[in-house]
Design a protein around this motif. Structure first.
Motif, PDB file in Angstrom:
ATOM      1  N   ALA A  52      44.369  75.102  22.496  1.00 51.57           N
ATOM      2  CA  ALA A  52      44.734  74.869  20.984  1.00 51.57           C
ATOM      3  C   ALA A  52      43.436  75.009  20.448  1.00 51.57           C
ATOM      4  CB  ALA A  52      45.341  73.615  20.513  1.00 51.57           C
ATOM      5  N   VAL A  53      42.124  74.446  20.870  1.00 53.64           N
ATOM      6  CA  VAL A  53      40.881  74.561  20.345  1.00 53.64           C
ATOM      7  C   VAL A  53      40.352  75.978  20.425  1.00 53.64           C
ATOM      8  CG1 VAL A  53      38.593  74.164  20.913  1.00 53.64           C
ATOM      9  CG2 VAL A  53      40.141  72.286  21.086  1.00 53.64           C
ATOM     10  N   ILE A  54      40.665  76.673  21.405  1.00 51.71           N
ATOM     11  CA  ILE A  54      40.155  78.163  21.445  1.00 51.71           C
ATOM     12  C   ILE A  54      40.968  79.101  20.583  1.00 51.71           C
ATOM     13  CG2 ILE A  54      40.500  80.330  22.977  1.00 51.71           C
ATOM     14  CD1 ILE A  54      40.121  78.280  25.385  1.00 51.71           C
ATOM     15  N   LYS A  55      42.391  78.657  20.178  1.00 50.76           N
ATOM     16  CA  LYS A  55      43.177  79.348  19.258  1.00 50.76           C
ATOM     17  C   LYS A  55      42.600  79.036  17.724  1.00 50.76           C
ATOM     18  CE  LYS A  55      47.883  80.349  18.137  1.00 50.76           C
ATOM     19  NZ  LYS A  55      49.286  80.150  18.251  1.00 50.76           N
ATOM     20  N   VAL A  56      42.444  77.871  17.460  1.00 50.25           N
ATOM     21  CA  VAL A  56      42.084  77.483  16.167  1.00 50.25           C
ATOM     22  C   VAL A  56      40.600  78.262  15.656  1.00 50.25           C
ATOM     23  CG1 VAL A  56      41.333  75.517  14.815  1.00 50.25           C
ATOM     24  CG2 VAL A  56      43.521  75.638  16.212  1.00 50.25           C
TER      25      VAL A  56
ATOM     26  N   MET B 193      36.219  84.027  14.994  1.00 50.26           N
ATOM     27  CA  MET B 193      35.345  84.529  15.936  1.00 50.26           C
ATOM     28  C   MET B 193      35.767  85.741  16.984  1.00 50.26           C
ATOM     29  SD  MET B 193      32.904  81.305  16.678  1.00 50.26           S
ATOM     30  CE  MET B 193      31.712  82.095  17.328  1.00 50.26           C
ATOM     31  N   PRO B 194      34.741  86.347  17.367  1.00 51.43           N
ATOM     32  CA  PRO B 194      35.427  87.408  18.422  1.00 51.43           C
ATOM     33  C   PRO B 194      35.487  86.582  19.746  1.00 51.43           C
ATOM     34  CG  PRO B 194      32.892  87.927  17.723  1.00 51.43           C
ATOM     35  CD  PRO B 194      33.451  86.612  16.913  1.00 51.43           C
ATOM     36  N   GLU B 195      36.369  86.882  20.422  1.00 57.05           N
ATOM     37  CA  GLU B 195      36.825  86.413  21.719  1.00 57.05           C
ATOM     38  C   GLU B 195      35.592  86.115  22.738  1.00 57.05           C
ATOM     39  OE1 GLU B 195      39.526  84.642  24.229  1.00 57.05           O
ATOM     40  OE2 GLU B 195      40.042  85.946  22.502  1.00 57.05           O
ATOM     41  N   THR B 196      34.534  87.051  22.668  1.00 60.92           N
ATOM     42  CA  THR B 196      33.498  86.821  23.382  1.00 60.92           C
ATOM     43  C   THR B 196      32.490  85.669  22.842  1.00 60.92           C
ATOM     44  OG1 THR B 196      32.224  88.403  22.035  1.00 60.92           O
ATOM     45  CG2 THR B 196      33.285  89.556  24.092  1.00 60.92           C
ATOM     46  N   ASP B 197      32.464  85.338  21.627  1.00 59.30           N
ATOM     47  CA  ASP B 197      31.580  84.128  21.280  1.00 59.30           C
ATOM     48  C   ASP B 197      32.315  82.771  21.400  1.00 59.30           C
ATOM     49  OD1 ASP B 197      29.871  86.214  20.760  1.00 59.30           O
ATOM     50  OD2 ASP B 197      30.319  86.081  18.580  1.00 59.30           O
ATOM     51  N   VAL B 198      33.580  82.674  21.590  1.00 58.74           N
ATOM     52  CA  VAL B 198      34.670  81.615  21.458  1.00 58.74           C
ATOM     53  C   VAL B 198      33.983  80.599  22.678  1.00 58.74           C
ATOM     54  CG1 VAL B 198      36.755  80.635  21.703  1.00 58.74           C
ATOM     55  CG2 VAL B 198      36.200  82.606  20.333  1.00 58.74           C
TER      56      VAL B 198
END
Length: 157
Positions: free
Chosen positions: A53-57, A64-69
């Motif tokens: 959920a943290v990643i999704k939010v 943010m781009p996936e690479t920076d998350v």
């Protein structure tokens, strides 16, 4: 350099040349991510649903781009581990965010809390404190909770 160290530099009486440069957007992103990580840790259970959920939010709210998350989450984990209070994070949010943006952050925190289908009293207490620290009304606290709950768990409506 942590958000706290940068904020201390800004608030101290050091000459302008010694004040670290504050990158508003990346510091705001880190402050928001740290609050989300705090919620995921609040119940003292490492639940993969809350981490997801943290990643999704972060992807949705912070755009943010996936690479920076993953890098941001690692930095947020470090911030949370080292921090003694939420003041540096909530202070930045108060300085740079509108009421609507603060509401989105609060709702995102609720989404993380509801991700495991179990609202823990420590999660709710943490979110209540943040709502107070970012100067949102109790009615906004409740409305964000309801919207996040209904969005995460339609069966609980």
């Amino acid at each position: 350099m942590s958000v706290l160290e940068r904020l201390q530099g800004i608030l101290s009486n050091t000459p302008k040349t010694a004040i670290p440069k504050l990158d508003d957007q990346s510091d705001l992103n880190l402050a928001c991510a740290a609050l989300l990580v705090e919620v995921a840790r609040a119940d003292f259970v490492d639940d993969p649903r809350e981490i997801e959920a943290v990643i999704k939010v972060i992807r949705e709210v912070l755009k943010m781009p996936e690479t920076d998350v993953s890098e941001l989450i690692a930095e947020a984990n470090s911030e949370v581990t080292e921090a003694t209070s939420m003041f540096p994070h909530t202070s930045l949010i108060n300085q740079h965010c509108s009421r609507e943006q603060k509401y989105v952050i609060l709702k995102a925190m609720w989404r993380v809390a509801f991700a495991d289908n179990n609202l823990d009293k420590y999660e709710e207490h943490l979110i209540r404190r943040v709502a107070d620290l970012i100067h949102l009304d109790h009615s906004e606290f409740i409305q964000a909770k309801i919207e996040a709950r209904d969005g995460c768990n339609p069966d609980l409506s």
